[in-house]
Design a protein around this motif. Structure first.
Motif, PDB file in Angstrom:
ATOM      1  N   ASP A 302      57.962  -6.658  10.492  1.00  0.00           N
ATOM      2  CA  ASP A 302      58.794  -5.504   9.811  1.00  0.00           C
ATOM      3  C   ASP A 302      58.519  -4.382   9.735  1.00  0.00           C
ATOM      4  OD1 ASP A 302      59.936  -5.717   7.058  1.00  0.00           O
ATOM      5  OD2 ASP A 302      58.726  -6.036   5.821  1.00  0.00           O
ATOM      6  N   PRO A 303      59.106  -4.272  10.404  1.00  0.00           N
ATOM      7  CA  PRO A 303      59.342  -2.728  10.790  1.00  0.00           C
ATOM      8  C   PRO A 303      59.557  -2.179   9.852  1.00  0.00           C
ATOM      9  CG  PRO A 303      60.547  -3.476  11.930  1.00  0.00           C
ATOM     10  CD  PRO A 303      60.274  -4.540  11.661  1.00  0.00           C
ATOM     11  N   PRO A 304      59.500  -0.616   9.511  1.00  0.00           N
ATOM     12  CA  PRO A 304      60.213   1.151   8.998  1.00  0.00           C
ATOM     13  C   PRO A 304      61.424   0.789   9.159  1.00  0.00           C
ATOM     14  CG  PRO A 304      58.427   1.366  10.305  1.00  0.00           C
ATOM     15  CD  PRO A 304      58.222  -0.015  10.556  1.00  0.00           C
ATOM     16  N   ARG A 305      62.250   1.598   8.998  1.00  0.00           N
ATOM     17  CA  ARG A 305      63.351   1.587   8.902  1.00  0.00           C
ATOM     18  C   ARG A 305      64.092   2.226  10.461  1.00  0.00           C
ATOM     19  NH1 ARG A 305      67.312   1.441   5.339  1.00  0.00           N
ATOM     20  NH2 ARG A 305      68.515   2.722   6.755  1.00  0.00           N
ATOM     21  N   ALA A 306      63.219   3.199  11.486  1.00  0.00           N
ATOM     22  CA  ALA A 306      63.301   3.021  12.691  1.00  0.00           C
ATOM     23  C   ALA A 306      63.098   1.992  13.558  1.00  0.00           C
ATOM     24  CB  ALA A 306      62.028   4.396  12.851  1.00  0.00           C
ATOM     25  N   GLY A 307      62.556   1.143  12.784  1.00  0.00           N
ATOM     26  CA  GLY A 307      62.492  -0.214  14.440  1.00  0.00           C
ATOM     27  C   GLY A 307      61.330   0.044  15.189  1.00  0.00           C
ATOM     28  N   LEU A 308      61.658  -1.057  15.790  1.00  0.00           N
ATOM     29  CA  LEU A 308      60.905  -1.147  16.616  1.00  0.00           C
ATOM     30  C   LEU A 308      60.481  -0.443  17.756  1.00  0.00           C
ATOM     31  CD1 LEU A 308      60.146  -5.216  16.878  1.00  0.00           C
ATOM     32  CD2 LEU A 308      59.062  -3.368  15.769  1.00  0.00           C
ATOM     33  N   ASP A 309      59.763   0.325  17.927  1.00  0.00           N
ATOM     34  CA  ASP A 309      59.780   1.445  19.668  1.00  0.00           C
ATOM     35  C   ASP A 309      60.071   0.671  20.295  1.00  0.00           C
ATOM     36  OD1 ASP A 309      56.961   0.940  21.123  1.00  0.00           O
ATOM     37  OD2 ASP A 309      56.437   1.038  18.813  1.00  0.00           O
ATOM     38  N   ASP A 310      60.266   1.413  22.077  1.00  0.00           N
ATOM     39  CA  ASP A 310      60.439   0.294  23.294  1.00  0.00           C
ATOM     40  C   ASP A 310      59.266  -0.373  23.401  1.00  0.00           C
ATOM     41  OD1 ASP A 310      62.949   1.671  23.077  1.00  0.00           O
ATOM     42  OD2 ASP A 310      62.287   2.940  24.062  1.00  0.00           O
ATOM     43  N   ALA A 311      57.688   0.472  23.710  1.00  0.00           N
ATOM     44  CA  ALA A 311      56.836  -0.418  24.324  1.00  0.00           C
ATOM     45  C   ALA A 311      56.336  -1.394  22.862  1.00  0.00           C
ATOM     46  CB  ALA A 311      56.162   0.132  24.017  1.00  0.00           C
ATOM     47  N   THR A 312      56.841  -1.822  21.986  1.00  0.00           N
ATOM     48  CA  THR A 312      56.616  -2.633  21.396  1.00  0.00           C
ATOM     49  C   THR A 312      57.439  -3.836  21.281  1.00  0.00           C
ATOM     50  OG1 THR A 312      55.583  -1.253  19.519  1.00  0.00           O
ATOM     51  CG2 THR A 312      56.053  -3.834  18.586  1.00  0.00           C
ATOM     52  N   VAL A 313      59.226  -3.321  21.875  1.00  0.00           N
ATOM     53  CA  VAL A 313      59.876  -4.234  21.845  1.00  0.00           C
ATOM     54  C   VAL A 313      59.294  -5.306  23.042  1.00  0.00           C
ATOM     55  CG1 VAL A 313      62.700  -4.639  22.548  1.00  0.00           C
ATOM     56  CG2 VAL A 313      61.725  -3.282  20.808  1.00  0.00           C
ATOM     57  N   LYS A 314      59.240  -4.275  24.252  1.00  0.00           N
ATOM     58  CA  LYS A 314      58.662  -5.082  25.728  1.00  0.00           C
ATOM     59  C   LYS A 314      57.800  -6.295  24.982  1.00  0.00           C
ATOM     60  CE  LYS A 314      61.751  -2.890  28.345  1.00  0.00           C
ATOM     61  NZ  LYS A 314      62.950  -4.200  28.865  1.00  0.00           N
ATOM     62  N   MET A 315      57.077  -5.751  24.238  1.00  0.00           N
ATOM     63  CA  MET A 315      55.406  -6.134  24.053  1.00  0.00           C
ATOM     64  C   MET A 315      55.848  -7.975  23.357  1.00  0.00           C
ATOM     65  SD  MET A 315      53.197  -6.972  21.551  1.00  0.00           S
ATOM     66  CE  MET A 315      53.420  -6.532  20.357  1.00  0.00           C
ATOM     67  N   ASP A 334      70.329  -2.408  17.521  1.00  0.00           N
ATOM     68  CA  ASP A 334      68.867  -1.696  18.844  1.00  0.00           C
ATOM     69  C   ASP A 334      68.351  -2.280  19.312  1.00  0.00           C
ATOM     70  OD1 ASP A 334      70.854   0.826  18.630  1.00  0.00           O
ATOM     71  OD2 ASP A 334      69.161   1.781  17.222  1.00  0.00           O
ATOM     72  N   ASN A 335      67.596  -2.689  18.411  1.00  0.00           N
ATOM     73  CA  ASN A 335      66.582  -4.521  18.433  1.00  0.00           C
ATOM     74  C   ASN A 335      66.759  -5.073  20.000  1.00  0.00           C
ATOM     75  OD1 ASN A 335      64.053  -2.896  16.620  1.00  0.00           O
ATOM     76  ND2 ASN A 335      63.977  -1.987  18.757  1.00  0.00           N
ATOM     77  N   LEU A 336      67.781  -6.192  19.181  1.00  0.00           N
ATOM     78  CA  LEU A 336      68.387  -7.376  19.146  1.00  0.00           C
ATOM     79  C   LEU A 336      68.686  -6.807  21.158  1.00  0.00           C
ATOM     80  CD1 LEU A 336      69.992  -8.506  16.147  1.00  0.00           C
ATOM     81  CD2 LEU A 336      67.792  -8.971  17.103  1.00  0.00           C
TER      82      LEU A 336
END
Length: 369
Positions: A302-315, A334-336
């Motif tokens: 449940d991230p803030p408005r900036a969404g998940l950063d690139d490294a966290t998306v990969k994790m 963007d994350n999807l």
């Protein structure tokens, strides 16, 4: 949000337009019809804050328009606030206006309410608060205190905080037939629309009921989702960076006897480093066993408005199942776009936390392809 936008008679039409916009944005990854959870058209906000405007003997709640930030707009009524805030606002204003010790250099008033009936009011000043302020504020608190309104008052000024009562309220939410108790601290993040929040939690729990193993949660806040979700998993590792939220989460775990939850104070980026064995964190030594020994098959974010950063998306892509709650459909998109390389959206939901605005809270449930 200008009060002129609040048109309860048009709520269904406005929600439909917002739904269509969000559905079009996310259509490349979210097929089929979404689950849509409307808000009450009025009385839905559990928190509100106003600047206070002094004009002679008058004292008014005011807000400012984005296109005219210097002209105060007096707020005579605030229909989007919950009933208890609406009821208290005129009483509080009259009491403050008629008391020199309480009104002098008063800059802002903040209300935090609960479905359980408790209320916290923060008064913010541009002056040092002396003993006479504390005496008058406590007298006001006692005057307004009733069995149905557990009222606390906090006075703030530069490097000063005076608490009369508690610096939190205790909310109670009924989730899946069980009542959960949450300490919500003054000036800490809480979901503003309590009833839609219940919809969000229950939607996430319905998705979790299909899963097993252990859960990793990022951005857990005060445990809002954590505690109900914990009933659907063997063990839960929940992470949060904000110190006040971590304290509240630990208190809420104890209050709700959730004995399978571990709260760790880590940022999402640090969790990613720990999951990938890039760094060791002393804070992880407090959990019963090494992080790698947990059967972490599901991740909840449940991230803030900036969404998940690139490294966290990969994790996050390492998990079999992802439950994603988003407060920004654009960063969710963007994350999807990345998550869809490995996962497919099975269910999609919209939660109208903020009626009469462009904001839409979303939920996506993804499973590995």
């Amino acid at each position: 949000m200008p009060m002129s936008n609040v048109k309860p008679q048009d709520y269904d039409q406005l929600l439909a337009a917002k739904r269509n916009t969000v559905q079009a944005l996310l259509s490349p990854w979210c097929q089929g019809e979404p689950d849509v959870y409307p808000s009450q058209p009025t009385g839905f906000r559990m928190r509100a804050e106003f600047r206070m405007w002094h004009e002679g003997d008058a004292l008014d709640y005011v807000m400012f328009r984005k296109d005219d930030p210097k002209t105060p707009v007096p707020i005579e009524s605030f229909p989007i606030a919950c009933d208890s805030i609406q009821a208290l606002m005129p009483i509080m204003r009259a009491a403050l206006a008629g008391n020199e010790a309480l009104r002098r250099k008063l800059f802002q008033v903040e209300f935090l309410a609960t479905l359980s009936g408790e209320m916290l009011v923060t008064l913010i000043y541009h002056r040092k608060l002396e003993e006479d302020w504390e005496q008058q504020a406590e007298a006001l608190r006692q005057q307004l205190q009733t069995d149905s309104l557990g009222l606390s008052i906090i006075g703030r000024s530069r490097k000063q905080k005076i608490v009369l009562g508690n610096h939190w309220v205790t909310e109670q939410l009924n989730i899946e037939g069980r009542t959960y108790s949450y300490n919500q601290y003054e000036q800490a993040f809480t979901q503003p629309n309590a009833r839609v929040n219940i919809n969000m939690i229950e939607w996430a729990c319905e998705r979790a009921a299909e899963l097993d193993g252990d859960l990793l949660e990022l951005y857990c806040g005060n445990g809002n989702f954590t505690l109900p979700l914990a009933r659907h998993f063997d063990e839960v590792i929940a992470t949060e960076l904000a110190k006040t939220s971590v304290r509240a989460a630990r208190e809420n775990i104890e209050a709700n006897a959730s004995d399978n939850v571990q709260i760790i104070r880590l940022a999402a980026e640090e969790v990613t480093q720990a999951m990938q064995d890039e760094r060791e964190f002393r804070r992880l030594r407090d959990i019963p066993k090494p992080l790698q020994d947990y059967d972490l098959r599901t991740v909840f974010v449940d991230p803030p408005r900036a969404g998940l950063d690139d490294a966290t998306v990969k994790m996050v892509q390492r998990f079999d199942a992802i439950i994603y709650i988003s407060c920004n459909p654009h960063t969710l998109a963007d994350n999807l776009a990345v998550l869809s390389e490995t996962h497919q959206v099975q269910r999609f939901a919209m939660f109208d936390q903020f009626p009469y605005t462009d904001h839409m809270e979303c939920g996506a449930f993804l499973q590995r392809k």
